[in-house]
Design a protein around this motif. Sequence first.
Motif, PDB file in Angstrom:
ATOM      1  N   MET A  71     -15.307  -9.652  -9.959  1.00  0.00           N
ATOM      2  CA  MET A  71     -13.843  -9.589 -10.044  1.00  0.00           C
ATOM      3  C   MET A  71     -13.237 -10.974 -10.216  1.00  0.00           C
ATOM      4  O   MET A  71     -12.285 -11.142 -10.975  1.00  0.00           O
ATOM      5  CB  MET A  71     -13.268  -8.891  -8.812  1.00  0.00           C
ATOM      6  N   ILE A  72     -13.799 -11.981  -9.538  1.00  0.00           N
ATOM      7  CA  ILE A  72     -13.228 -13.331  -9.709  1.00  0.00           C
ATOM      8  C   ILE A  72     -13.531 -13.838 -11.112  1.00  0.00           C
ATOM      9  O   ILE A  72     -12.720 -14.532 -11.721  1.00  0.00           O
ATOM     10  CB  ILE A  72     -13.719 -14.308  -8.626  1.00  0.00           C
ATOM     11  N   GLY A  91     -10.983 -11.871 -13.367  1.00  0.00           N
ATOM     12  CA  GLY A  91      -9.566 -12.167 -13.160  1.00  0.00           C
ATOM     13  C   GLY A  91      -9.197 -13.624 -13.317  1.00  0.00           C
ATOM     14  O   GLY A  91      -8.060 -13.932 -13.675  1.00  0.00           O
ATOM     15  N   ARG A  92     -10.138 -14.530 -13.067  1.00  0.00           N
ATOM     16  CA  ARG A  92      -9.741 -15.926 -12.934  1.00  0.00           C
ATOM     17  C   ARG A  92     -10.546 -16.908 -13.768  1.00  0.00           C
ATOM     18  O   ARG A  92     -10.250 -18.106 -13.742  1.00  0.00           O
ATOM     19  CB  ARG A  92      -9.812 -16.334 -11.461  1.00  0.00           C
ATOM     20  N   SER A 104     -17.647 -23.121 -13.732  1.00  0.00           N
ATOM     21  CA  SER A 104     -16.392 -23.292 -12.999  1.00  0.00           C
ATOM     22  C   SER A 104     -16.564 -24.303 -11.876  1.00  0.00           C
ATOM     23  O   SER A 104     -17.349 -24.086 -10.997  1.00  0.00           O
ATOM     24  CB  SER A 104     -15.892 -21.999 -12.419  1.00  0.00           C
ATOM     25  N   ILE A 155     -12.356 -17.655  -3.457  1.00  0.00           N
ATOM     26  CA  ILE A 155     -11.628 -18.803  -3.976  1.00  0.00           C
ATOM     27  C   ILE A 155     -12.593 -19.740  -4.693  1.00  0.00           C
ATOM     28  O   ILE A 155     -13.659 -20.065  -4.155  1.00  0.00           O
ATOM     29  CB  ILE A 155     -10.896 -19.546  -2.830  1.00  0.00           C
ATOM     30  N   LEU A 156     -12.242 -20.146  -5.915  1.00  0.00           N
ATOM     31  CA  LEU A 156     -13.054 -21.116  -6.648  1.00  0.00           C
ATOM     32  C   LEU A 156     -12.750 -22.525  -6.142  1.00  0.00           C
ATOM     33  O   LEU A 156     -11.735 -22.749  -5.487  1.00  0.00           O
ATOM     34  CB  LEU A 156     -12.768 -21.025  -8.152  1.00  0.00           C
ATOM     35  N   ARG A 190      -8.394 -21.674  -7.649  1.00  0.00           N
ATOM     36  CA  ARG A 190      -8.110 -20.354  -8.219  1.00  0.00           C
ATOM     37  C   ARG A 190      -8.616 -19.280  -7.265  1.00  0.00           C
ATOM     38  O   ARG A 190      -9.712 -19.396  -6.716  1.00  0.00           O
ATOM     39  CB  ARG A 190      -8.817 -20.211  -9.580  1.00  0.00           C
ATOM     40  N   ARG A 191      -7.810 -18.266  -7.096  1.00  0.00           N
ATOM     41  CA  ARG A 191      -8.113 -17.253  -6.089  1.00  0.00           C
ATOM     42  C   ARG A 191      -8.101 -15.871  -6.722  1.00  0.00           C
ATOM     43  O   ARG A 191      -7.286 -15.605  -7.613  1.00  0.00           O
ATOM     44  CB  ARG A 191      -7.035 -17.335  -4.993  1.00  0.00           C
ATOM     45  N   GLN A 192      -9.005 -15.020  -6.313  1.00  0.00           N
ATOM     46  CA  GLN A 192      -8.976 -13.622  -6.742  1.00  0.00           C
ATOM     47  C   GLN A 192      -8.995 -12.754  -5.496  1.00  0.00           C
ATOM     48  O   GLN A 192      -9.944 -12.814  -4.717  1.00  0.00           O
ATOM     49  CB  GLN A 192     -10.179 -13.294  -7.623  1.00  0.00           C
TER      50      GLN A 192
END
Lengths: 224, 224
Positions: free
Chosen positions: A141-142, A145-146, A224, B66-67, B71-73
């Motif tokens: 999901m991350i 979405g991101r 990332s 959280i990356l 960035r957060r999902q």
Amino acid sequence: MYSSAAIATASRAFPIGIEPGATSASARPVLGPLRHYGKDEEIFAEGAPASRYYKVAAGVVRTCKILSDGRRQISAFHVAGDIFGIERGAEYRVTAEAVGDAMIASFRRCSLEEPADIDRGLAREVVATALLNLERAQEHMILLGRKSATEKVATFLLNMAKRMEGDAIELPMSRSDIADYLGLTIETVSRTLTHFERKGAIELSTARRTIRLRDEPALRRLES
Amino acid sequence: MYSSAAIATASRAFPIGIEPGATSASARPVLGPLRHYGKDEEIFAEGAPASRYYKVAAGVVRTCKILSDGRRQISAFHVAGDIFGIERGAEYRVTAEAVGDAMIASFRRCSLEEPADIDRGLAREVVATALLNLERAQEHMILLGRKSATEKVATFLLNMAKRMEGDAIELPMSRSDIADYLGLTIETVSRTLTHFERKGAIELSTARRTIRLRDEPALRRLES
DNA sequence: CGCTACTTTGATCATACTCAAGCCGAGTGG
DNA sequence: CCACTCGGCTTGAGTATGATCAAAGTAGCG
């Protein structure tokens, strides 16, 4: 037919923590017989009664959901040793299809409903698989979405390399499958791969289905 | 402090198939005491030892990843009655935080490891919750990977309306939370909501935290 | 009041999509 | 054996959706 390439790929693609030999269909009387599925053949469809669990013996399976206009999201690829088709309710909530030729074992769904009279180890394995899939879904999901296209493809390559246990990845799935897994289009997947190749991070075979990681640290920086 | 608004919202936000009264902390000796968490307070962090399960008594909890660059999902929102913090391994793989004021019960993690000596009903509830979360994760992946901003927000509103059991949705979470849940920016969320309002599909309160669905069929047409 | 946090609104920009064409390998038939 | 086709992949040009940057509005709270 039973493509040797697909099986050769699968035979060294055993997942983490599961010994395929120890838990194979022949060793477990609970399991039904192995059945062969051809490329793109449906194993079960979204909405069908969820009567059985399935376990990949060889090959790769994708589970996906499809919107009414045909847009598709692949939620996971399952390789040899993986159990799939675990459901809470009475119906499958995803569709499962063979990516290439595949051998699949199946067994009646009874473990969670009647916990007393069946193999406790099997029930535990089923629950552990469900939790593993949940972990992977959260991780995915991350990504969806991101992460940017570059980050998505880099993450995908590194994950495949980890699962395949080798520096050369024999991709069993098409660009279309990869795109629907990463939430991209096939063009963006293709462009990103050639971009990685131009930068010297990977090496694509002429058939474009084999990928060798030339600069894994570079990919790791990109993921990332 | 314990904002009455947050509790009022939560008290009619019971999820499907779970009677909050029947399975409340007081009725189950296994559960630990209720503990209060303030807005944005951390319940557990990604990477911490996963020693307990948690159950929402009132309020809303978000679980997220959280990356490194922030960035957060958000993978899910949990409302009253929901169990969260179920893990396969030894560590939490997501971070859990209270969205607003919340009351949370917790209990020692033992059900899956020592299945014999504990409440069978509780173990079953934990497994069912894990499978429910997996279902939702699969549904959320197609939203993140394949839906447009308009479709994402429409889907979100309809889901919240279903969970809240009323035509007016008291959103407990900020635009930032919604954005990180849907894989959008707060600006896009805001723009989409005002767009819906201009088309007469919804009605936003002056405080912008209450949303009334004026034309649910229109939203349903937009959701995919 | 006036600060602060949150939300909305506007203008501009970039990433990834769409549409389109071309390429390549594998399989097929003349 | 070669031409042909077909499916999958790549490449290119133009575009649109949603992000970014920036500023103004609004509610809540001291």
